[in-house]
Design an enzyme around this catalytic site. Structure first.
Site, PDB file in Angstrom:
ATOM      1  N   ASP A 173      -6.566  -1.500   3.360  1.00 22.65           N
ATOM      2  CA  ASP A 173      -6.136  -2.636   2.829  1.00 22.65           C
ATOM      3  C   ASP A 173      -6.269  -3.710   3.608  1.00 22.65           C
ATOM      4  OD1 ASP A 173      -3.962  -1.065   1.042  1.00 22.65           O
ATOM      5  OD2 ASP A 173      -3.597  -0.545   3.839  1.00 22.65           O
ATOM      6  N   ASP A 177       1.072  -1.042   0.315  1.00 22.14           N
ATOM      7  CA  ASP A 177       0.095  -0.178  -0.278  1.00 22.14           C
ATOM      8  C   ASP A 177       0.988   0.722   0.427  1.00 22.14           C
ATOM      9  OD1 ASP A 177      -2.403   1.944   0.387  1.00 22.14           O
ATOM     10  OD2 ASP A 177      -1.135   1.933   2.614  1.00 22.14           O
ATOM     11  N   ASP A 206      -1.782  -1.364   5.843  1.00 19.24           N
ATOM     12  CA  ASP A 206      -1.432  -0.739   7.252  1.00 19.24           C
ATOM     13  C   ASP A 206      -3.089  -0.017   7.690  1.00 19.24           C
ATOM     14  OD1 ASP A 206      -1.442   1.450   5.722  1.00 19.24           O
ATOM     15  OD2 ASP A 206      -1.577   3.056   7.356  1.00 19.24           O
TER      16      ASP A 206
END
Length: 647
Positions: free
Chosen positions: A548, A347, A544
């Site tokens: 996600d 990410d 995080d």
């Protein structure tokens, strides 16, 4: 706050209840002793065996009694485990094979060889338990740090309260040497806090006004006044405990295969041994005593002890080493899977980047002073909680500018804010490349800043165009090194982000990521992860945020950022980076690969020893003592080979 400081000394006596619970310490001590009973039992069996061998020349009766005691001491627990497996699961395991071989040896007068078999078998089991204990040691120490009470500061003074009663906004006093009872922000005082149990950092971190602290970390030599920011069940510490409770439930695929093989293999060995005893005298013409001896040697050397012990000690040792460095695994299966990693997907926001935008450039039109414009913008933004507003304020503070009080501040929906500073109306909001009224110099600079991946805000004074402020979520300091290490290992890297493609591509170029996909919704991330799995095989996803979580769950191994990660990400992830250090991704993959290599070494070595001993027993002839040493020696060697990872 002054009243609080006056009572620091007084509270040191009344807050003594916040020290570690003596009952808990006694309970932990008892558990620690129980964990070591296997090694004590194994050594006790060995001492009895040696004593029996020593007195054999003086009294055969006493020697036999001591051998029986050695059998009982070292074999009782293993026999119990084997019988439970037989009764509950209706399956044979290696425990019963070893007990049967030892009793068989004793039945033909080889008491010492049988006792040696029991001793080494018990010792190998104790070593495997040692590896398991070491893998849980850091986690157990973490759980033991769970605070029970806190010193709450209120209008009526200070009192000790259970941590469960703490609420957001409560003010706590944390004395030197105490465990911090809740996540919070330091309001007064300074100290060095040992965060090793949470983040794996080996050096205490200095904490002062405005710094964050975590429940379960150990305060140093200074007193801290901490404002609670999370209730007890929402602290990072509580999230880790929840992860630990899920841990160890998953077994590596290689170990599951060995377990399935163990049952089939054990039955085969029992059938082969029985067939040898019954048929060899009839078919080959061996004497019954010679046949039984050969069968006992075969039962010993063919047992799969070394094969069964080839996997878990190595995996558990690798997990223990990772835990000491702040990488928490939920189970050995994920360590096993991590060793096959082909692609790591990241990410962007909060993972490759810090998740906190900073001002990268302030561009002002001719006739305006840069510092005056920055001070005015910071004053106008000072009442806003928006991350971009905070970044502008932080920039002004870092340059030593005075932030003045703004008037008539209001938000302009979908654009930005406006406020009156020094009698002039200042507006800061989203800059647009379609703004036909924007001066050419500003428009030219805007296009360049956007191409570089910045979020750009327009600054206006009354109705005049004043300048542009560029902001960007900068990459973490370790990101470039982390990506570089993965590339050196032959692992491809991908960025999956919901941010716009221009910003994503700029960050990807700076970090060195191989491939980038921007403008993604959570379901788009999942689709990309699945596509990568179909194409490459084992995929690691590092993230995080809540958005996600679906991608983390879809990856072969999901890694969550522990300090900044959300509860949803921590819940679905298989591995947690407690110190948010991206360089640990490559290091952990390298460790997992090393663990897999050791497992393969162990399996090949164990199979080769078993095959050699079986062939040697029937071709050349192997004595029972040599068979015991060869078989159990190989078991000890594969366990010790796995324990190398603890170094």
């Amino acid at each position: 706050m002054q009243a609080i400081h006056k009572r620091v000394n007084a509270i040191q006596q009344s807050a003594s209840a916040n020290s570690p619970n003596p009952r808990r310490r006694r309970r932990q001590s008892l558990l620690h002793m129980l964990k070591h009973r296997e090694i004590i039992i194994a050594l006790g069996s060995g001492v009895l065996m040696l004593t029996a061998w020593g007195v054999g020349s003086f009294s055969q009766t006493i020697s036999v009694l001591l051998y029986i005691a050695a059998y009982f001491t070292g074999g009782f627990l293993k026999a119990k485990e084997g019988l439970e497996t037989l009764i509950k699961d209706r399956d044979l395991d290696v425990n019963l094979l070893m007990i049967a071989a030892a009793l068989g040896a004793a039945s033909i007068g080889y008491w010492n060889e049988g006792a040696m078999l029991i001793f080494i078998f018990a010792l190998s089991g104790a070593l495997e338990s040692f590896a398991s204990e070491r893998s849980h040691k850091d986690i157990s120490e973490l759980i033991s740090l769970k605070p029970e009470t806190a010193v709450k500061v209120g209008q009526d003074g200070m009192k000790v309260v259970p941590v469960e009663e703490l609420a957001i906004g409560d003010l706590l006093l944390v004395k030197p040497g105490e465990v911090i009872p809740a996540d919070g922000i330091v309001q007064s005082g300074s100290s060095a806090v040992n965060q090793a149990a949470i983040t794996g950092e080996s050096i205490p971190v200095d904490k002062a006004l405005g710094d964050s602290v975590f429940a379960g970390t150990l305060n140093g030599e200074g007193a801290l006044y901490v404002e609670v920011t999370s209730p007890a069940e929402g602290t990072l510490f509580a999230k880790i405990i929840a992860l630990v409770e899920q841990a160890q439930n998953e077994t590596p695929e290689s170990q599951r295969f060995i377990k399935r093989l163990e049952g089939i293999y054990a039955k085969t060995i029992v059938v082969a041994t029985a067939a040898l005893i019954l048929l060899a005298p009839l078919v080959i013409g061996w004497s019954w005593s010679f046949t039984f001896y050969k069968a006992m040697v075969f039962l010993v050397v063919a047992s799969p002890c070394a094969l069964v012990s080839s996997v878990m000690p190595a995996m558990l040792s690798a997990m223990s080493k990772s835990a000491r460095k702040g990488v928490l695994f939920k189970g050995g299966a994920h360590m096993d899977n991590l060793g096959n990693t082909k692609v790591v997907a990241f990410d962007k926001t909060g993972t490759l980047t810090a998740g906190q935008p900073v001002v990268t450039e302030l561009f002002v039109a001719d006739g305006y002073d840069r510092l005056d414009v920055l001070a005015a913008c910071a004053s106008a933004e000072s009442l806003s909680e928006h991350p971009l507003a905070k970044a502008i304020v932080n920039k002004a503070v870092s340059e030593g500018l005075q932030i003045k009080e703004a008037e008539d501040m209001r938000a302009i929906t979908g654009w930005g804010i406006e406020a009156r500073v020094n009698g002039r109306m200042w507006r800061i909001g989203k800059a647009s490349e379609q703004d036909a009224a924007m001066p050419a110099a500003l428009m030219e600079r805007l296009k360049i800043l956007v191409e570089e991946g910045n979020t750009v805000s327009l600054i206006m004074q009354d109705n005049e165009y004043v300048g542009l402020v560029a902001l960007q979520d900068v990459i973490r300091p370790q990101a470039v090194a982390a990506i570089s290490k993965l590339r050196e290992m032959g692992i491809a890297t991908v960025m999956l982000t919901g941010d716009r493609s221009g910003t994503a591509e700029a960050i990807a170029r700076e970090a060195g990521v191989d491939q980038v996909f921007g403008d993604l919704l959570p379901e788009d991330k999942v689709n990309h992860v699945r596509s990568l799995r179909e194409k490459h095989g084992h995929i690691v996803m590092v993230g995080d945020g809540v958005n996600d979580a679906p991608a983390l769950a879809s990856a072969t191994v999901g890694m969550a950022m522990g300090t900044g990660g959300t509860g949803a990400a921590l819940e679905v992830a298989d591995v947690v980076l407690m110190n948010d250090n991206l360089e640990m991704v490559a290091e952990t993959v390298a460790l997992a690969r090393r663990a897999r290599r050791i497992v393969k070494q162990n399996l090949v070595f164990a199979a080769a020893v078993i095959l050699t001993l079986i062939v040697g027993n029937f071709v050349q002839g192997i004595s029972l003592p040599l068979g015991v040493i060869g078989h159990e020696g190989s078991t000890l060697l594969v366990i010790l080979n796995g324990l190398r990872l603890l170094r």
